[in-house]
Design an enzyme around this catalytic site. Structure first.
Site, PDB file in Angstrom:
ATOM      1  N   HIS A 127      -3.581  -0.572 -14.758  1.00  0.00           N
ATOM      2  CA  HIS A 127      -3.631  -1.855 -14.055  1.00  0.00           C
ATOM      3  C   HIS A 127      -4.399  -2.844 -14.918  1.00  0.00           C
ATOM      4  CE1 HIS A 127      -5.530  -4.510 -10.875  1.00  0.00           C
ATOM      5  NE2 HIS A 127      -4.271  -4.533 -10.485  1.00  0.00           N
TER       6      HIS A 127
ATOM      7  N   ASP B 137       5.037  -4.392  -6.158  1.00  0.00           N
ATOM      8  CA  ASP B 137       3.650  -4.244  -5.746  1.00  0.00           C
ATOM      9  C   ASP B 137       3.539  -4.650  -4.279  1.00  0.00           C
ATOM     10  OD1 ASP B 137       0.936  -4.166  -5.427  1.00  0.00           O
ATOM     11  OD2 ASP B 137       0.462  -5.554  -7.059  1.00  0.00           O
TER      12      ASP B 137
ATOM     13  N   HIS C 152       0.700  -4.301  -2.673  1.00  0.00           N
ATOM     14  CA  HIS C 152      -0.653  -4.869  -2.597  1.00  0.00           C
ATOM     15  C   HIS C 152      -1.464  -4.304  -1.438  1.00  0.00           C
ATOM     16  CE1 HIS C 152      -3.084  -8.417  -4.119  1.00  0.00           C
ATOM     17  NE2 HIS C 152      -2.409  -8.042  -5.193  1.00  0.00           N
TER      18      HIS C 152
ATOM     19  N   GLU D 145       4.141   0.192  -5.744  1.00  0.00           N
ATOM     20  CA  GLU D 145       2.716   0.186  -6.055  1.00  0.00           C
ATOM     21  C   GLU D 145       1.907  -0.158  -4.819  1.00  0.00           C
ATOM     22  OE1 GLU D 145      -0.309  -2.600  -8.716  1.00  0.00           O
ATOM     23  OE2 GLU D 145       1.744  -2.248  -9.419  1.00  0.00           O
TER      24      GLU D 145
ATOM     25  N   GLU E  19      -5.265   1.260  -8.604  1.00  0.00           N
ATOM     26  CA  GLU E  19      -6.078   0.143  -9.081  1.00  0.00           C
ATOM     27  C   GLU E  19      -7.384   0.007  -8.315  1.00  0.00           C
ATOM     28  OE1 GLU E  19      -4.532  -3.968  -7.332  1.00  0.00           O
ATOM     29  OE2 GLU E  19      -2.853  -2.647  -7.875  1.00  0.00           O
TER      30      GLU E  19
END
Length: 388
Positions: free
Chosen positions: A291, A189, A191, A215, A241
């Site tokens: 998510h 991830d 982010h 991700e 997400e």
């Protein structure tokens, strides 16, 4: 009496509970209650206010008329979409499905066409400040029964940063891969911390260690850059997400720039909308991996989607995640073993509705404490704000 009679909504209650969640309880005329989890992390009070604004449309509405309610709230507002409004609608949608399933005595996935699998693969988050700590955390997750993990590999980043940041990201992933071998998928991830100018360097550095997916390699508002990234790396690209409806996902599916969609059941319109998003994704040969860094209701809703969608790949869970601290998601359940992790899978939930029973006494007690969770604000050495 018909099982769907007496399902008019009569009461609405909200519970802000630690560590950072907002629970919703809806009660019907017949006495059946349903639970939802409408929250934007760090904006619980804002979402609660949105639900209170929706309340006049909800009280008296038959809980079984889920699609009618969804369309009324979405299309009935001149301004629509976005994290707050869609998260409010998501939690209500979850609770309505919970009520309808309970009224009919079946799990929600039975109302979505039935189960396509007997169990769902999940992954566990790992956290550590050093490569060695991450490696140890991964080994502990595997020992606890997880067969896949997810991690972040970056901290604060400049728009274009020095080579050591790229090397540090690779070292973190390498340590975990070396610790658990190549039989265990490792999701990475980013982010949204990586800007377009560094994304190719990061992807190239991570590729030798075969991450399961990348991700949010870039922020969702920069999804237009995914075309070049998707064509550059062999690693599957995942995002979603921070996308809130089928209309948000439409373009990246049409562009063919994503391999895994990650809609959140508490943000992307609830069970009703995520089922539609999953079906859209299937038509483009794209997987979904919902998510879910939230609580037990959101996870239960996500699993109902997983059990009913053929393209569901793997499920996120906040079980034991580092930011839950004193409260874990099973602490609010009457049966904390209901998710029953075994050999990296959650077995098919069989109880009616969302398949879980909330410990209401525990919720009411926790709501007295509440929370005021906010995500950290990160700054670079020059004082400029950067992505958390």
């Amino acid at each position: 009496m018909h099982p769907l009679s007496g399902l008019e909504i009569t009461e609405l209650e909200l519970f802000k509970v630690p560590p950072r969640w907002l629970f919703l309880k809806l009660k019907t005329k017949s006495g059946i209650s349903g639970w939802g989890e409408p929250v934007v992390e760090g904006r619980a009070e804002t979402v609660a206010a949105a639900i209170r604004e929706i309340r006049p449309h909800l009280i008296g509405h038959p809980a079984n008329k889920i699609e009618d309610f969804w369309q009324m709230i979405y299309r009935g507002g001149f301004y629509r979409g976005g994290p707050v409004l869609m998260s409010a609608l998501s939690g209500i949608d979850q609770a309505l499905w919970d009520i309808k399933g309970k009224a009919l005595g079946v799990p929600v996935y039975e109302l979505l066409g039935g189960a396509v699998r007997d169990k769902m693969k999940i992954y566990g988050w790992i956290h550590g400040d050093t490569p060695e700590a991450l490696a140890e955390a991964a080994k502990k997750r595997v020992a606890a029964g997880f067969t896949a993990v997810k991690m972040t590999v970056t901290d604060q980043l400049e728009w274009i940063d020095a080579p050591y940041q790229v090397n540090a990201a690779a070292e973190r992933l390498a340590a975990v891969r070396n610790a658990i071998g190549d039989q265990y998928p490792i999701g990475v991830d980013l982010h949204g911390r990586v800007h377009k100018g560094m994304a190719k360097m990061i992807a190239q550095a991570l590729e030798p260690f075969h991450p399961y997916f990348l991700e949010e390699l870039v922020l969702s508002e920069n999804n237009d850059s995914l075309s070049a990234l998707h064509n550059f790396t062999a690693i599957p690209i995942a995002t979603g997400e921070r996308m809130y409806s089928r209309w948000d996902f439409k373009k990246i599916l049409q562009d063919g720039t994503v391999d895994i969609l990650q809609p959140d059941l508490s943000h992307a319109g609830g069970i009703s909308e995520v089922k539609r998003i999953a079906t859209m994704a299937e038509a483009y040969d794209v997987a979904i991996a919902p998510h879910c860094p939230l609580g037990p209701i959101s996870l239960a809703a996500a699993l109902q989607i997983d059990f009913s969608c053929i393209n569901a790949l793997i499920q996120e869970t906040s079980l034991g995640v580092h930011y839950n601290e004193d409260i874990d998601l099973t602490d609010y359940l009457v049966d904390p073993e209901v998710f029953g992790l075994k050999d990296g899978y959650v077995p098919l939930l069989t109880a009616p509705g969302l398949g879980i029973e909330i410990d209401e006494d525990k919720v009411r007690e926790a709501a007295r404490t509440g929370h005021d969770w906010k995500n950290p604000i990160w700054r670079n050495p020059d004082g400029s704000v950067t992505e958390w």
